[in-house]
Design a protein around this motif. Sequence first.
Motif, mmCIF file in Angstrom:
data_model
loop_
_atom_site.group_PDB
_atom_site.id
_atom_site.type_symbol
_atom_site.label_atom_id
_atom_site.label_comp_id
_atom_site.label_asym_id
_atom_site.label_seq_id
_atom_site.Cartn_x
_atom_site.Cartn_y
_atom_site.Cartn_z
ATOM 1 N N SER A 29 0.678 -0.956 -0.118
ATOM 2 C CA SER A 29 -0.058 0.087 -0.101
ATOM 3 C C SER A 29 0.875 1.411 0.144
ATOM 4 O O SER A 29 0.520 2.417 -0.579
ATOM 5 C CB SER A 29 -0.879 0.124 1.291
ATOM 6 N N GLY A 30 1.989 1.250 0.537
ATOM 7 C CA GLY A 30 2.873 2.418 0.525
ATOM 8 C C GLY A 30 3.456 2.726 -0.897
ATOM 9 O O GLY A 30 4.063 3.676 -0.992
ATOM 10 N N MET A 31 3.426 1.642 -1.733
ATOM 11 C CA MET A 31 4.225 1.799 -2.966
ATOM 12 C C MET A 31 3.318 2.949 -4.027
ATOM 13 O O MET A 31 2.127 2.616 -4.111
ATOM 14 C CB MET A 31 4.371 0.546 -3.425
ATOM 15 N N PRO A 32 3.718 3.589 -4.565
ATOM 16 C CA PRO A 32 2.894 4.326 -5.657
ATOM 17 C C PRO A 32 2.390 3.626 -6.733
ATOM 18 O O PRO A 32 2.848 2.600 -6.940
ATOM 19 C CB PRO A 32 4.114 5.653 -6.312
ATOM 20 N N LEU A 70 1.233 3.836 -9.756
ATOM 21 C CA LEU A 70 1.949 3.696 -11.005
ATOM 22 C C LEU A 70 3.296 2.736 -11.237
ATOM 23 O O LEU A 70 3.509 1.916 -11.983
ATOM 24 C CB LEU A 70 2.257 4.953 -11.841
ATOM 25 N N ILE A 71 4.182 2.661 -9.898
ATOM 26 C CA ILE A 71 5.310 1.728 -9.896
ATOM 27 C C ILE A 71 4.869 0.420 -9.583
ATOM 28 O O ILE A 71 5.212 -0.475 -10.182
ATOM 29 C CB ILE A 71 6.108 2.252 -8.675
ATOM 30 N N ALA A 72 3.760 0.212 -8.882
ATOM 31 C CA ALA A 72 3.365 -1.088 -8.471
ATOM 32 C C ALA A 72 2.710 -1.794 -9.806
ATOM 33 O O ALA A 72 3.032 -2.841 -10.054
ATOM 34 C CB ALA A 72 2.218 -0.847 -7.446
ATOM 35 N N LYS A 73 1.855 -0.883 -10.650
ATOM 36 C CA LYS A 73 1.241 -1.509 -11.818
ATOM 37 C C LYS A 73 2.228 -1.799 -12.851
ATOM 38 O O LYS A 73 2.387 -2.783 -13.587
ATOM 39 C CB LYS A 73 0.278 -0.347 -12.166
#
Length: 152
Positions: free
Chosen positions: A83-86, A88-91
Amino acid sequence: MKKLILAMGMMCAMAANAATLTQGQSIPTFELQDQNEQLQQVTAETRTLLFSRDMKGGEIIQESLESMGDKIPADLVYVADISGMPGLIAKFVAIPQLQKLPFAIALDREGQATAALPSQEDKAAVIKLDGLKMVDIQYYESADSLTKALQP
């Protein structure tokens, strides 16, 4: 304004810590999608819950599970709070990389399902369960020590 945002963040962190479950307490059942959009469940049959809330903890767990190959216990579930990951970076970066792994990682994208799970910064958490009751909680700083702990 910065001070207000910082103070709000600290209050949220303190509230999250106050609600952290401890050994002897039970966790609720929950289900999350993994990196391949398949449902993964934590149920009364789950005996080992691997949990990471940060990148370092996740790296430790991933390295350990990769070294175990097909010897990963069937009653083990790996859950990561991303959940702390932005978004767009996650996706576009993280999840495509995770899809290459040979094991499932239940991803808590919102942080709600895992908010009360115990964790320590930069460590992998191993939560032993008996019918959803947390009977043991250990933290590992290296993949080698985690792999040894997971072996029967």
